[in-house]
Write a protein that holds these residues in place. Structure first.
Motif, PDB file in Angstrom:
ATOM      1  N   MET A  33     -90.922 -21.901 -32.590  1.00 38.05           N
ATOM      2  CA  MET A  33     -90.555 -20.500 -32.342  1.00 38.05           C
ATOM      3  C   MET A  33     -89.068 -20.313 -32.644  1.00 38.05           C
ATOM      4  N   PRO A  34     -88.722 -19.328 -33.441  1.00 40.84           N
ATOM      5  CA  PRO A  34     -87.293 -19.144 -33.730  1.00 40.84           C
ATOM      6  C   PRO A  34     -86.541 -18.617 -32.508  1.00 40.84           C
ATOM      7  N   VAL A  35     -85.249 -18.877 -32.487  1.00 36.66           N
ATOM      8  CA  VAL A  35     -84.416 -18.342 -31.416  1.00 36.66           C
ATOM      9  C   VAL A  35     -84.358 -16.822 -31.563  1.00 36.66           C
ATOM     10  N   VAL A  36     -84.575 -16.119 -30.479  1.00 35.29           N
ATOM     11  CA  VAL A  36     -84.446 -14.657 -30.504  1.00 35.29           C
ATOM     12  C   VAL A  36     -82.957 -14.347 -30.452  1.00 35.29           C
ATOM     13  N   ALA A  37     -82.444 -13.733 -31.510  1.00 38.88           N
ATOM     14  CA  ALA A  37     -80.992 -13.579 -31.606  1.00 38.88           C
ATOM     15  C   ALA A  37     -80.627 -12.240 -32.239  1.00 38.88           C
ATOM     16  N   ILE A  38     -79.355 -11.884 -32.128  1.00 37.76           N
ATOM     17  CA  ILE A  38     -78.922 -10.596 -32.680  1.00 37.76           C
ATOM     18  C   ILE A  38     -78.726 -10.647 -34.186  1.00 37.76           C
ATOM     19  N   TYR A  73     -80.038 -16.918 -37.089  1.00 38.84           N
ATOM     20  CA  TYR A  73     -79.608 -18.005 -36.220  1.00 38.84           C
ATOM     21  C   TYR A  73     -79.989 -19.320 -36.868  1.00 38.84           C
ATOM     22  N   LYS A  74     -79.057 -19.904 -37.569  1.00 38.07           N
ATOM     23  CA  LYS A  74     -79.359 -21.125 -38.323  1.00 38.07           C
ATOM     24  C   LYS A  74     -78.105 -21.974 -38.395  1.00 38.07           C
ATOM     25  N   PHE A  75     -78.160 -23.163 -37.806  1.00 38.69           N
ATOM     26  CA  PHE A  75     -76.995 -24.043 -37.811  1.00 38.69           C
ATOM     27  C   PHE A  75     -77.439 -25.460 -38.142  1.00 38.69           C
ATOM     28  N   PRO A  76     -76.576 -26.226 -38.805  1.00 43.69           N
ATOM     29  CA  PRO A  76     -76.967 -27.602 -39.127  1.00 43.69           C
ATOM     30  C   PRO A  76     -76.976 -28.482 -37.885  1.00 43.69           C
TER      31      PRO A  76
END
Lengths: 107, 509
Positions: A1-6, A9-12
């Protein structure tokens, strides 16, 4: 499930293999021995021969006064849940040890 | 001749005055869209139809808040002054008691400060004036708590190790990444998740397990300043509990679509909070010279009885179920403190507190509190650790431990029903392997892997060369550790100083 964000949201990963150059992290777990409260985390060269790796462990585990170093010569090794018989002269990588792999044994 | 009658000015009632000076100061927006003024309250998916239904549990004006808190703070500082002047540190139960307060000082005030910042954010960005004002008051409380905790413990810094660089340490030291990452996780979530994480889960579900042991521990061990701080904070904490409960009920009452979102947050934040306060379990059972109650008893009373059999019965009305991993936590109550303290014991050479093998009196207490599990740990690890000591050594783990990607605690927790086998859970995300200590942490990781792949795991950071250097002494310098801060208690600077102070007291007397 992806992070619910404004926004996107993608970081290494902060511990990805490339941050360690030619090395990688390896977890070593002496299963069933609570003297070492958790598996150990080590940084080793991917090209390190398996035999050298076992040599390091023979020194490391002397922190347990009941440890017999030669006992590591006859244990069943398990790498990431697979029982294996490693080739001591081949590299850890060639023996199937990847970044953050779990190498386990019991005595 | 008649005296001209002047209509007396009617004084506002307390309630009217509160209303006039708080949410009546709100105004309808005329030239800005509501979504532009409050841009963070929709993206999480929580539906709100009527913000006025959110009651502010503080019901204080800023003026009365300031007056009331100033009085409380004056009383606290009077106690602190008296304690300092009378050399109160000499009447603690033992110098080893300070270890509990070192963990408290290193871990808690920074968390209070983070709570202050995030409630300040809510005080601006929640749509409803009642909710905003309540958040403002809690934000001020959290800042005061950070300050008063620091001041309360500052006197001890003159006499004991481990308290001099708590601020730097809370950013850097391995076990303090546990609370830091907890608040980072909550603070980077949206405002409603923050409210469930901190307002509800931390301040309501788990607060008694966190605060009562520290404050009662203080009272039992002669620590008057910390006990007084606890009393001073208590009235604030009860308002925070009310706000947390108000928040969750508000979300559940506003729209039934909110239920699954709230339940998932509750499942997550129960487990995050529970893992965080496992440090308290180790402290309660092993670090207090005079015990209050065992972790197991505290868990049964404050969690199982008050929360599971009380609160969750009420929340069932809204369709809320107990947290998903609660059974795991219940079965762990027999072993949690043993495992946590054994972790702290073997890594305390890299810590700003000391540990030691439980003495005969401690062991008798542990045997009584944990008749089934203490004998196992005694025979398997503590007798052996004592033997190493008797032979002139001291066992410290010579390496660095595997850490849980979510809670960041060394992976020393065991499989349910098998106290000798550490629990190993793994997930693969985008080709990389991640380790977790339990079903709870694994579920949390897999729910939001993008969040936890960024975890600043102290062990990995050391291996990447980001913590002062490759050797333990390099890392200790970078942590801010000084001789006497960590390691073994027996023979430590704290213990030797304590003995010397009391020897000289006797001589002079």
């Amino acid at each position: 499930m992806p992070v619910v964000a404004i926004s996107e949201y993608k970081f290494p990963s902060k511990s990805r293999q490339e941050l360690y150059g030619d090395d990688q992290l390896v977890h070593v777990w002496w299963k069933g021995n609570p003297w070492f409260v958790a598996a150990g985390c080590f940084r080793f060269p991917k090209a390190m021969p398996w035999g050298d790796f076992v040599g390091v462990l023979k020194g490391f585990y002397t922190a347990d006064p009941d440890f017999v170093p030669d006992s590591l010569d006859s244990v069943q090794w398990v790498i990431d849940d697979q029982e294996v018989t490693p080739d001591p002269s081949a590299s850890m990588e060639a023996n199937g040890v990847g970044h953050k792999s779990l190498v386990q044994f019991s005595v | 001749m008649s005296v001209p009658t002047q209509k007396p000015v009617r004084k506002l009632s307390m309630k009217q005055r509160y209303s006039a000076l708080t949410h009546d100061l709100d105004w309808p927006l005329s030239y800005v869209e509501e979504d532009d003024a409050f841009p963070y309250t929709k993206f999480e998916g929580i539906k709100v139809h009527d913000w006025s239904k959110w009651e502010d549990p503080f019901r204080l004006t800023v003026e009365s808040y300031n007056k009331y808190q100033a009085e409380k703070d004056r009383r606290l500082y009077a106690v602190l002054d008296g304690f300092a002047q009378s050399q109160g540190q000499l009447s603690l139960s033992d110098a080893s008691y300070m270890n509990a307060m070192k963990i408290f000082l290193q871990g808690i005030p920074s968390g209070e400060y983070q709570a202050h910042r995030n409630f300040a954010h809510l005080a601006r960005y929640l749509n409803g004036p009642g909710a905003r004002f309540a958040s403002l008051c809690q934000s001020m409380d959290e800042l005061r708590h950070a300050q008063t905790e620091i001041h309360t413990l500052s006197h001890y810094n003159k006499f004991f190790g481990g308290m001099h660089d708590w601020n730097k340490m809370s950013d850097r030291v391995w076990y303090l990444s546990v609370p830091k990452s907890f608040f980072d996780d909550a603070g980077t979530a949206g405002p409603f998740e923050w409210l469930i994480a901190i307002g509800f889960s931390f301040e309501y579900l788990l607060t008694n397990l966190l605060f009562v042991p520290f404050m009662s521990g203080a009272a039992f061990n002669g620590d008057l300043p910390t006990m007084t701080f606890g009393f001073s904070a208590q009235s604030d904490e009860s308002r925070h509990m009310t706000l947390g409960l108000e928040g969750i009920k508000f979300m559940l009452e506003q729209d039934e679509d909110n239920l699954p979102i709230v339940q998932a947050w509750l499942d997550k934040w129960f487990w995050r909070g529970y893992r965080l306060i496992s440090l308290v379990a180790g402290m309660m059972d092993y670090m207090l010279p005079k015990r209050v109650m065992s972790w197991k008893e505290a868990f049964e009373l404050y969690f199982e009885e008050q929360m599971l059999n009380g609160l969750f019965k009420d929340l069932a009305y809204y369709g809320i179920k107990p947290p998903r991993d609660v059974e795991w936590a219940i079965q762990e109550k027999e072993i949690l403190s043993h495992q946590v303290y054994w972790i702290l014991y073997q890594f305390s050479h890299a810590a700003a507190f000391t540990t030691t093998v439980p003495n005969a009196q401690d062991q008798a207490w542990l045997a009584e509190a944990y008749p089934e599990t203490w004998p196992i740990y005694k025979s398997v690890v503590w007798d052996k650790a004592q033997k190493v000591m008797d032979e002139g050594g001291r066992y410290f783990n010579p390496g660095l431990p595997q850490l849980c990607q979510v809670c960041q605690i060394p992976m020393g927790f065991t499989e349910p029903g098998d106290p000798m086998t550490q629990c190993q859970r793994h997930s693969i995300y985008e080709g990389e392997r991640y380790d977790t200590c339990s079903d709870g942490c694994k579920w949390i990781f897999e729910r939001e892997p993008e969040k936890y792949v960024q975890a600043w795991l102290p062990v990995h950071q050391i291996y990447q060369g980001n913590c002062g250097g490759p050797t333990l002494p390099d890392v200790a310098v970078w942590y801010g550790l000084e001789p006497g801060d960590g390691g073994e208690y027996v023979g430590s600077m704290d213990q030797l100083d304590w003995a010397a102070w009391h020897a000289s007291t006797v001589k002079e007397g």
